[in-house]
Design an enzyme around this catalytic site. Sequence first.
Site, PDB file in Angstrom:
ATOM      1  N   HIS A  16      26.411   7.107 -27.718  1.00 15.35           N
ATOM      2  CA  HIS A  16      25.968   6.738 -26.365  1.00 15.35           C
ATOM      3  C   HIS A  16      26.164   7.939 -25.453  1.00 15.35           C
ATOM      4  O   HIS A  16      27.243   8.146 -24.892  1.00 15.35           O
ATOM      5  CB  HIS A  16      26.771   5.519 -25.885  1.00 15.35           C
ATOM      6  N   HIS A  18      23.657  10.284 -22.712  1.00 15.58           N
ATOM      7  CA  HIS A  18      22.360  10.537 -22.069  1.00 15.58           C
ATOM      8  C   HIS A  18      22.212  12.036 -21.908  1.00 15.58           C
ATOM      9  O   HIS A  18      23.009  12.655 -21.181  1.00 15.58           O
ATOM     10  CB  HIS A  18      22.303   9.865 -20.702  1.00 15.58           C
ATOM     11  N   HIS A 196      21.512  -1.090 -22.961  1.00 18.06           N
ATOM     12  CA  HIS A 196      22.692  -1.216 -22.105  1.00 18.06           C
ATOM     13  C   HIS A 196      22.779  -2.681 -21.664  1.00 18.06           C
ATOM     14  O   HIS A 196      21.781  -3.253 -21.200  1.00 18.06           O
ATOM     15  CB  HIS A 196      22.544  -0.349 -20.853  1.00 18.06           C
ATOM     16  N   GLU A 199      27.556  -3.808 -18.710  1.00 18.03           N
ATOM     17  CA  GLU A 199      28.282  -2.705 -18.054  1.00 18.03           C
ATOM     18  C   GLU A 199      28.655  -3.231 -16.664  1.00 18.03           C
ATOM     19  O   GLU A 199      29.808  -3.502 -16.379  1.00 18.03           O
ATOM     20  CB  GLU A 199      27.388  -1.460 -17.967  1.00 18.03           C
ATOM     21  N   ASP A 277      28.780   8.985 -22.448  1.00 15.91           N
ATOM     22  CA  ASP A 277      27.773   8.539 -21.476  1.00 15.91           C
ATOM     23  C   ASP A 277      27.126   9.720 -20.740  1.00 15.91           C
ATOM     24  O   ASP A 277      26.056  10.172 -21.147  1.00 15.91           O
ATOM     25  CB  ASP A 277      28.406   7.526 -20.502  1.00 15.91           C
ATOM     26  N   ASP A 278      27.750  10.219 -19.676  1.00 16.57           N
ATOM     27  CA  ASP A 278      27.196  11.320 -18.865  1.00 16.57           C
ATOM     28  C   ASP A 278      28.345  12.265 -18.519  1.00 16.57           C
ATOM     29  O   ASP A 278      28.876  12.234 -17.397  1.00 16.57           O
ATOM     30  CB  ASP A 278      26.575  10.754 -17.583  1.00 16.57           C
TER      31      ASP A 278
END
Length: 332
Positions: A16, A18, A196, A199, A277-278
């Site tokens: 996961h 991005h 997703h 969340e 994630d980011d």
Amino acid sequence: MDIISYVSEMPKAELHLHIEGTLEPEMMMALAEKHGVVLPYTTLDEVHAAYNFSDLQSFLDLYYFGASVLRDESDFFDLMWAYLVKCRQQNIVHTEIMFDPQTHTDRGIAFDVMMKGYLGALKQAEAEWGQSFKLIMCFLRHLSQASAFETLGMAEPFSDDIDAVGLDSGELGNPPEKFSDVFAAAAQQGYQCVAHAGEEGPPAYIWGALNSLNVARIDHGVRCLEDDELVAQLVRDQTPLTVCPLSNVRLCVVDEMKDHPILTMLDKGLLVTVNSDDPPYFGGYLNDNFLAMVGGLGLAQDQAKQLAANSFKASFLDEEKKQYFLGALDSF
Ligand code: ADE
Ligand code: ZN
């Protein structure tokens, strides 16, 4: 071996991530200068000060703005390359990378400019050090299903290079059911499906992703804990949940790392994995997430090993490659 060395050096997969969310402030500023984009910041300190999010949307506003500096093939190459170098440094031997085509095609960047940049870097890392990877094309859920269908059509020439479709962006108000037709079409075309869910959204969105989108994995999914029947089903089916601890803290899904439920989820028998994630937006790459769990949750070596094993089990790798990586983890 101490726990810090263990989590840093153990072989692991990331499921996961991005790629547009790996844009480091330095690269954002350099590309802004290259393309004459005016940013609302002039120093790195100002950029970091802006990374003080109150919720998912406050982050997404900056994330989409940041991505607007990506214009030509070499920008997409450089972005992907920088992340792949991190994979090598952090022993992320396999990665399943999400990308958001609509973030670029909606501002006039051609699908194949983006794709050629990304694939160029991936193929080079594969050739240079054997990096294993898969690609997940995400639809932006704040846009329409018609736009997602258009994106699925644009991906056709690259269907051999794209392994799965996903669903990201603002969750609340955009339930999975909005995309049931395009996910059915993608599955028909041979793509794996992830989304997703849970969340910021309620457990009903996780049920929706399972029942209306037929996903193989849930991204995040931490709010499943509010629904015992859902947890029982996720445990029974061993549906993977790609949890992102630092992201959850920075987007106020949980207050502090010490409150994060990931180890409770592991104890319940859920197939949870750790992901970043980011990374620059949330304070770190995959190893930083593991280290934050060591510091905040007292993560022990057997739990770290279980989480790394889960990352291979939950991947879209074929059985032989899963066994290969699980064997490497076992003998680490
Ligand atoms: N896009 C990038 N990061 C995301 C996240 N954490 N949730 C939803 N959409 C995203
Ligand atoms: Zn995400």
